[in-house]
Design an enzyme around this catalytic site. Structure first.
Site, short mmCIF file in Angstrom:
data_model
loop_
_atom_site.label_atom_id
_atom_site.label_comp_id
_atom_site.label_asym_id
_atom_site.label_seq_id
_atom_site.Cartn_x
_atom_site.Cartn_y
_atom_site.Cartn_z
N GLY A 162 46.03 41.27 24.78
CA GLY A 162 46.53 41.09 26.14
C GLY A 162 47.16 39.72 26.31
N ASP A 163 47.77 39.53 27.46
CA ASP A 163 48.43 38.26 27.77
C ASP A 163 49.52 37.90 26.76
OD1 ASP A 163 46.57 37.92 29.93
OD2 ASP A 163 45.09 37.38 28.40
N LYS A 189 53.75 40.61 28.32
CA LYS A 189 54.33 41.95 28.51
C LYS A 189 55.12 42.05 29.79
CE LYS A 189 50.54 44.28 28.61
NZ LYS A 189 49.57 43.30 28.18
N GLY A 202 47.16 41.24 35.02
CA GLY A 202 47.82 40.31 35.93
C GLY A 202 48.98 39.71 35.19
N HIS A 203 50.18 39.80 35.76
CA HIS A 203 51.25 39.11 35.09
C HIS A 203 52.17 38.45 36.10
CE1 HIS A 203 52.57 43.42 35.14
NE2 HIS A 203 53.50 42.85 35.86
N THR A 204 52.76 37.38 35.61
CA THR A 204 53.62 36.61 36.48
C THR A 204 55.05 36.78 36.02
OG1 THR A 204 51.81 35.06 36.65
CG2 THR A 204 53.94 34.28 37.42
N GLN A 217 46.78 45.48 29.62
CA GLN A 217 45.90 45.04 28.51
C GLN A 217 46.64 45.28 27.18
OE1 GLN A 217 44.02 47.24 30.99
NE2 GLN A 217 44.06 45.34 32.11
N THR A 233 38.41 46.94 27.12
CA THR A 233 38.44 47.45 28.47
C THR A 233 38.10 48.94 28.43
OG1 THR A 233 39.68 47.38 30.55
CG2 THR A 233 40.93 47.99 28.55
N LEU A 262 58.15 32.26 21.46
CA LEU A 262 58.49 31.61 20.18
C LEU A 262 58.64 30.10 20.39
CD1 LEU A 262 59.15 32.30 17.22
CD2 LEU A 262 61.57 32.27 17.84
N VAL A 322 62.04 32.95 24.55
CA VAL A 322 62.05 31.50 24.26
C VAL A 322 61.80 30.68 25.53
CG1 VAL A 322 63.49 31.62 22.19
CG2 VAL A 322 64.60 31.48 24.43
P1 IMP Z 1 37.49 44.62 32.04
O1 IMP Z 1 38.80 45.27 31.75
O2 IMP Z 1 37.49 43.81 33.30
O3 IMP Z 1 36.34 45.59 31.99
O4 IMP Z 1 37.21 43.55 30.87
C1 IMP Z 1 36.95 43.96 29.53
C2 IMP Z 1 37.59 43.00 28.53
O5 IMP Z 1 39.01 43.10 28.63
C3 IMP Z 1 37.27 41.51 28.79
O6 IMP Z 1 37.20 40.85 27.54
C4 IMP Z 1 38.48 41.02 29.56
O7 IMP Z 1 38.68 39.64 29.41
C5 IMP Z 1 39.58 41.82 28.89
N1 IMP Z 1 40.76 42.02 29.75
C6 IMP Z 1 40.89 42.92 30.76
N2 IMP Z 1 42.11 42.84 31.30
C7 IMP Z 1 42.79 41.90 30.61
C8 IMP Z 1 44.13 41.41 30.67
O8 IMP Z 1 44.97 41.84 31.48
N3 IMP Z 1 44.44 40.43 29.78
C9 IMP Z 1 43.56 39.97 28.85
N4 IMP Z 1 42.32 40.41 28.76
C10 IMP Z 1 41.92 41.38 29.62
#
Ligand code: IMP
Length: 426
Positions: free
Chosen positions: A12-13, A16, A40-42, A224, A239, A332, A414
């Site tokens: 994740g992060d 995307k 969550g994305h910005t 995710q 998740t 990058l 970039v």
């Molecule tokens: P949950 O989705 O809140 O149940 O969290 C389960 C796992 O997924 C945890 O390690 C969270 O930090 C991770 N996680 C859930 N959503 C995100 C995301 O959008 N980005 C990064 N990690 C996430």
């Protein structure tokens, strides 16, 4: 026409949101297929930044119909707050459509998420405490409440009462908490959320297929990522849904043959939030560099993300389980100042070399990464607009990643702006 899926290939992060937003501009419909407001994305558009959690990225384009698919878990209060935020900033949410089959996150799901985490103590998963796991658990237990139930007061109250019968026992007897009053919850959700959401509730499967049938371009937006997938991630540190490309089939109601393009998003290094194995994790100044230069703190929870080197073993697995047609490499530019750039090409554990992800997770816990070192480019890439302007070392780095993963790199980020993306011919 067929559907395109955008999927995260790490934890994740990966950035995307920005690429989804970019691709969304060429689409007529964008569908979120799993997850909830744990994502969550910005997006940065014309210097203005928008933080989205539930509403699909395409909302910023007036020609796109944004759809929340049946595979998403929706906290109605969060969705309405996000819609209000967008409207107050001049972004219309009128076209937003919400699947009647999506499940609701209600306040007790959030409470249970926090209680489970506390109960696990040092074994906690590090969830976002948004109620995601408990809402999906209720869905699997067949006591979940769906978006369509908001449209029928009698059914909503009946289902809520039935669900709370069990949940209240858990809350009071296991966790020593007060029971949740079904009527209080029903009054709030039927009174404030239902009338506002009603015009957006729709037959999302019908909408998607009508769009595909009429030759529209549909983007499936995953939240995710592959290694947070309930089946393919580093269980239990995952998740509770299926971010992999196949999740678009179940979470939006399309078949595998409806998909013809799967874009895997990979950050030029790796981060993960929460607990779980991470073979290339860094505890040194390079890791601090990734976190500080790229501000690697959770959009939602503010938590510092754990940093590490790019891991081609993970990417090979992601390429397989998602049938990636292309890679988009993000951030990058964060590597600009590094003299040497490392890429993990295999793992070693107990005297054995693993080119593919070991199926047994305990191996992952003790695996040592095998690195290839590549020279850095030492040039600021944030103003590069054409592939031909990339320094030779950056080109070589991208070619190395392509060769290691076996998937072409078609886009490279970039910088945070919409224009800071290099597109390569497919
Ligand atoms: P949950 O989705 O809140 O149940 O969290 C389960 C796992 O997924 C945890 O390690 C969270 O930090 C991770 N996680 C859930 N959503 C995100 C995301 O959008 N980005 C990064 N990690 C996430």
């Amino acid at each position: 026409m067929a559907a395109t899926v955008v999927v995260g290939t790490q934890w994740g992060d990966e950035g995307k949101g920005k690429f989804t937003d970019l691709v969304a501009g060429q689409m007529s419909m964008v569908v979120r297929y799993q997850g909830g407001h744990n994502a969550g994305h910005t997006l940065v558009v014309d210097g203005e930044s928008f933080a989205l959690q539930l509403v699909p990225s395409g909302v910023l384009y007036p020609h796109v119909t944004p759809v929340i698919g049946n595979g998403v878990v929706v906290d109605p209060r969060v969705l309405l707050a996000e819609m209000d935020m967008l409207e107050s900033r001049g972004v219309s949410t009128e076209k937003l459509r919400l699947s009647g089959n999506a499940h609701l996150i209600l306040p007790y799901h959030q409470e249970l998420d926090a209680l489970h985490e506390r109960h696990l103590g040092k074994n906690k998963l590090g969830t976002t405490k948004r109620g995601i796991g408990p809402a999906y658990a209720d869905r699997s237990m067949r006591v979940g409440i769906r978006v369509q139930d908001l449209l029928d007061e009698k059914i909503f109250r009946e289902k809520l009462r039935a669900a709370l019968e069990h949940t209240n026992r858990v809350l009071t007897r296991v966790f020593n908490r007060l029971p949740v009053d079904a009527d209080e919850v029903a009054d709030e959700y039927l009174g404030t959320c239902a009338p506002r959401l009603a015009p957006h509730i729709a037959d999302a499967v019908g909408l998607v297929h009508d769009e595909l049938d009429r030759g529209g371009d549909v983007l499936m937006e995953g939240a995710q990522a592959t290694f947070l997938d309930l089946d393919h991630g580093t269980y239990p540190f995952v998740t509770s849904s299926n971010p992999v490309a196949g999740g678009a089939c179940t979470g939006a109601g399309i078949g595998p043959r409806d998909i013809d393009r799967v874009i895997g998003i990979a950050k030029a290094y790796v981060t993960r939030v929460g607990a779980g194995p991470f073979p290339t994790e860094l505890f040194d100044e390079v890791g601090d560099h990734f976190v500080e230069v790229s501000h690697e703190y959770g959009t939602n929870t503010g938590r510092r993300r754990r940093p590490g080197w790019l891991d081609a073993v993970m990417l090979r697995y992601a390429a397989r389980v998602n049938s990636l047609s292309e890679l988009a490499i993000t951030k990058l530019d964060i590597l600009d100042q590094l003299e040497t750039i490392r890429v993990c090409v295999a793992y070693e554990a107990d005297g054995e070399r693993y080119d593919q992800l070991p199926y047994h997770q305990s191996v992952l816990h003790r695996a040592t990464p095998v690195y290839e070192d590549l020279p850095g480019w030492g040039v600021d890439l944030s103003d590069v607009t054409e592939r031909s302007q990339l320094p030779r070392e950056a080109e070589d780095y991208l070619a190395f990643v392509e060769q290691q993963v076996g998937v072409p790199v078609d886009m490279v980020g970039v910088g945070p702006g919409r224009h800071q993306v290099l597109r390569f011919a497919a």
